[in-house]
Design a protein around this motif. Structure first.
Motif: not given
Length: 364
Positions: A50-78
């Motif tokens: 879909l594009g480079a990490p700097s060109e994408l803006s991601l979102c997902y709903e809070a749920g039982p999976c916690g914040y591990g996914l968002v932290r991993a994505l932010q570490e990769r520049g998303y």
């Protein structure tokens, strides 16, 4: 971050992630990419199309999976946000719910800027919050096992009328006997359950003291403890659950966040107000409701509050005393008007949250 070209909605589950995207600066309908397994590597491979990490803006709903996914994505520049599910607008007539539709809806609303992001806590702050909730769960379990023991004794004519769970109560329990061995086994098991639950709560409270000794929010906790009926556990719960209190621009925002404002359903000339909205953080709302009951007594600095005032700046002490004078007077005034005590406690808790926000602002 560069200009966003693609808005991505993710419907996250423990085993799969549905992906949809919407092009920026257009009114085109979002497109569904597909579903991948719950893996950061698999997800980033799909996002790379879909594009480079700097060109994408991601979102997902809070749920039982916690914040591990968002932290991993932010570490990769998303750029990724976690959305409050209760604030996602859904059509009342839409009775079909699938992962595909949810992802498309998130992508559409994310592009329109109609989603509300939640605050992602720091890993250290989240660890303290988990420990606070573990103590709260242990205290709930302790109340349950105590109630079972009291009910069992009452059912068999061994009710205790004095103050329970002290030395005199323990002496009373040690003298209770049952003729049937089966009932004595039940009685012993209930007593052991109470003892184990009490020891568990004590261990967790001690762990909280040890783990928060050097925590960055400890000065805020000590400041909140200058308020009447806000002890260490209460102040720690407030800070651990909310985080930085200064993120609320006005005390009314904090009141609304905690669900301490009345609900309303007005139309035209008709105005209808109901009970509390009870949205937001239930842990802090319960703490404030319980604390509000203590303001039924006259304003004073008792022996339990005096040690908490020592070493605090004068402006913090002044705010705490001003809050106590106002809330004690308001409690008596509302009760004198005939307002039910539960509604009175809700009103006092609402104003107490305002003083908590005022205290946070005074530290800025």
């Amino acid at each position: 971050m560069d200009e966003v070209k693609v808005y991505v909605g993710l419907d996250v589950h423990k085993e799969s992630i549905a992906i949809a995207f919407a092009q920026a600066h257009t009114r085109d309908e979002p497109h569904f990419v597909g579903t991948t397994r719950y893996s950061v590597i698999s997800l980033t491979k799909a996002l790379a199309k879909l594009g480079a990490p700097s060109e994408l803006s991601l979102c997902y709903e809070a749920g039982p999976c916690g914040y591990g996914l968002v932290r991993a994505l932010q570490e990769r520049g998303y750029h990724c946000e976690v959305i409050a599910p209760s604030r996602v607008a859904r059509q009342p007539a839409d009775r079909v719910k699938t992962d595909r539709r949810d992802a498309l809806l998130l992508a559409r609303l994310h592009r329109a800027g109609e989603l509300t992001a939640v605050v992602i806590p720091e890993p250290a702050d989240e660890a303290i919050r988990d420990l606070v909730r573990a103590r709260d769960d242990a205290a709930s379990d302790q109340r349950r096992v105590k109630q079972r023991l009291k009910s069992f004794l009452l059912r068999h004519g061994h009710a205790y009328t004095g103050k329970r769970w002290g030395p005199k109560h323990e002496l009373f329990l040690s003298k209770v006997k049952f003729e049937d061995p089966a009932q004595h086994i039940v009685f012993t098991e209930y007593r052991l359950a109470v003892r184990f639950a009490t020891e568990r709560v004590e261990r967790l409270v001690q762990a909280l003291h040890d783990q928060t000794a050097s925590w960055r929010w400890m000065p805020v906790i000590k400041g909140l403890m200058t308020l009447r009926s806000i002890d260490f556990i209460s102040a720690l719960t407030i800070v651990a659950e909310i985080g930085d209190l200064r993120r609320f621009p006005h005390p009314r925002d904090l009141m609304s966040y905690l669900g301490l404002v009345p609900s309303e359903h007005s139309s035209g000339n008709s105005t209808r107000r109901g009970g509390l909205t009870k949205t937001g953080n239930t842990h802090v709302r319960r703490i404030l409701i319980e604390a509000a009951w203590n303001y039924r007594l006259p304003a004073r600095i008792g022996e339990s509050l005096q040690p908490r005032l020592e070493g605090q700046p004068q402006r913090i002490i002044d705010i705490a005393w001003k809050a106590q004078l106002r809330l004690c007077h308001r409690f008596r005034r509302l009760r004198a008007r005939g307002l039910h005590q539960n509604k009175t406690c809700a009103a006092i808790a609402r104003e107490l949250s305002g003083f908590i926000r005022t205290y946070a602002q005074s530290r800025a």
